[in-house]
Design a protein around this motif. Structure first.
Motif, short mmCIF file in Angstrom:
data_model
loop_
_atom_site.label_atom_id
_atom_site.label_comp_id
_atom_site.label_asym_id
_atom_site.label_seq_id
_atom_site.Cartn_x
_atom_site.Cartn_y
_atom_site.Cartn_z
N VAL A 71 -1.31 0.26 -0.32
CA VAL A 71 -2.64 -0.26 -0.59
C VAL A 71 -2.93 0.21 -1.74
N LEU A 72 -3.20 -0.44 -2.85
CA LEU A 72 -3.68 0.21 -4.26
C LEU A 72 -5.09 0.34 -4.35
N GLY A 73 -5.94 -0.79 -3.77
CA GLY A 73 -7.40 -0.64 -4.04
C GLY A 73 -7.99 -1.96 -3.30
N GLU A 74 -9.35 -1.86 -3.79
CA GLU A 74 -9.99 -2.88 -2.91
C GLU A 74 -10.96 -3.77 -3.72
N ILE A 75 -11.53 -4.93 -3.10
CA ILE A 75 -12.21 -5.75 -4.14
C ILE A 75 -13.79 -5.54 -3.66
#
Length: 341
Positions: free
Chosen positions: A327-331
């Motif tokens: 998991v690198l990030g979120e929108i």
């Protein structure tokens, strides 16, 4: 007396190069490839597209930049073709297209048959890794324009995607999760900066640095990871909204291209540790973080945007294929930008 050979073009060497590469190219085939006895064109049976309701053809072209200069200096030519395939065909898969076939073009100062065969063998191996066919190519001798040990290569690829299955910004939603897919190293971008660091420091391609555990030249020539089959398999078996191929411009610039104008990708730099080669370059070259960010992939070769409910499944499926993902990030709401927290 003036002859073509006296001008620097060796026709017999070119013919020998073609002979040497035939077996290598034969490994990069698909059932749809049709042999053209004349050899002037690559043929692909388009009736294979009849299984699509509305097939969209996707095309891409690229080269490998100045990474070829490292290959020439180090005398290793069998993997630079894999880099070419990664640069060309992994652009196609971003929209969900399956790579079908590819052609290459190699310009050399002097045809050395064995070297040309090594280069083309790498292209063929890359096509095999991408599930595509290498249907044709050209090797051109440019005496006077290039040195006898110099060469450059470029390629073009074609793929197909069902119109209603096309991936991209329109599918991305607030709350989606950005996954990082590990790179195999630098891939094929940023080598002008790499060469600048080599010129400005005492680093040698033969140096075995403790951080790397192998010669620097081997590390710099680690071939690009070819993601095509990994991404296609993930999209078939789980829900994916978008991909982004992390090439020139780095993670923020490339991922932004896969976002709609009203959403941002908020990235967590602490979610991964970049491979050691990036620390070596930053340290020896005294490169600022902002320049590292916009030049290199920093260990993220491809990004996938997936629904939050598909995260665990996606990471598991990629892991089964030997590809590390996290998991690198979120929108989140925003203005179409990928940015770090």
């Amino acid at each position: 007396m003036s002859t073509y050979e006296a001008a620097g073009v060796d026709i017999e060497a070119g013919e020998r190069a073609v002979t040497l590469m035939k077996d290598k190219v034969a490994r990069a085939r698909r059932p749809e490839v049709v042999d053209d006895a004349s050899g002037f064109a690559g043929l692909f049976d388009a009736s294979a597209l009849l299984r699509y309701r509305r097939p969209l053809l996707a095309s891409s072209t690229d080269g490998v930049g100045t990474k070829v200069m490292i290959a020439q200096r180090y005398g290793k030519h069998d993997t630079i073709g894999i880099d070419l395939v990664g640069m060309v065909l992994d652009d196609l898969v971003v929209c969900g297209a399956e790579p079908l076939f590819m052609t290459d073009y190699i310009a050399v100062g002097k045809v050395v048959p064995e070297r040309v065969a090594e280069i083309v063998g790498g292209v063929a191996e890359g096509c095999r890794l991408a599930g595509a066919a290498l249907v044709g190519g050209e090797t051109a001798e440019h005496p006077g324009a290039m040195g006898p040990d110099e060469y450059d290569l470029a390629g073009a690829g074609t793929g197909v995607v069902e119109a209603d299955a096309m991936l991209g910004p329109d599918r991305v939603r607030e709350g989606d999760v950005v996954l990082g897919l590990a790179s195999s190293g630098i891939h094929s971008n940023g080598y002008s900066l790499v060469r600048h660091v080599l010129r400005e420091t005492s680093l040698s391609l033969d140096a075995v640095l403790p951080e790397l555990g192998r010669p620097l030249g081997e590390e710099l020539l680690e071939p690009t990871r070819v993601y095509s089959l990994d991404c296609l398999d993930l999209a078939r078996r789980s829900e994916v909204h978008a991909f982004s191929h992390i090439t020139g411009g780095g993670l923020e610039a490339n991922l932004s291209r896969s976002l709609p104008g009203h959403l941002d990708a908020l990235l967590d730099r602490s979610s991964w540790t970049p491979p050691a080669i990036f620390g070596v370059l930053a340290g020896h070259g005294r490169i600022a973080q902002k320049d590292m960010d916009r030049t290199f992939n920093l260990g993220v070769g491809m990004a996938a945007v997936v629904p939050s409910g598909s995260v665990d499944e996606a990471i598991r499926l990629l892991g089964e294929r030997g590809l590390d993902a996290w998991v690198l990030g979120e929108i989140v709401q925003g203005s179409g930008q990928a940015r770090y927290r």
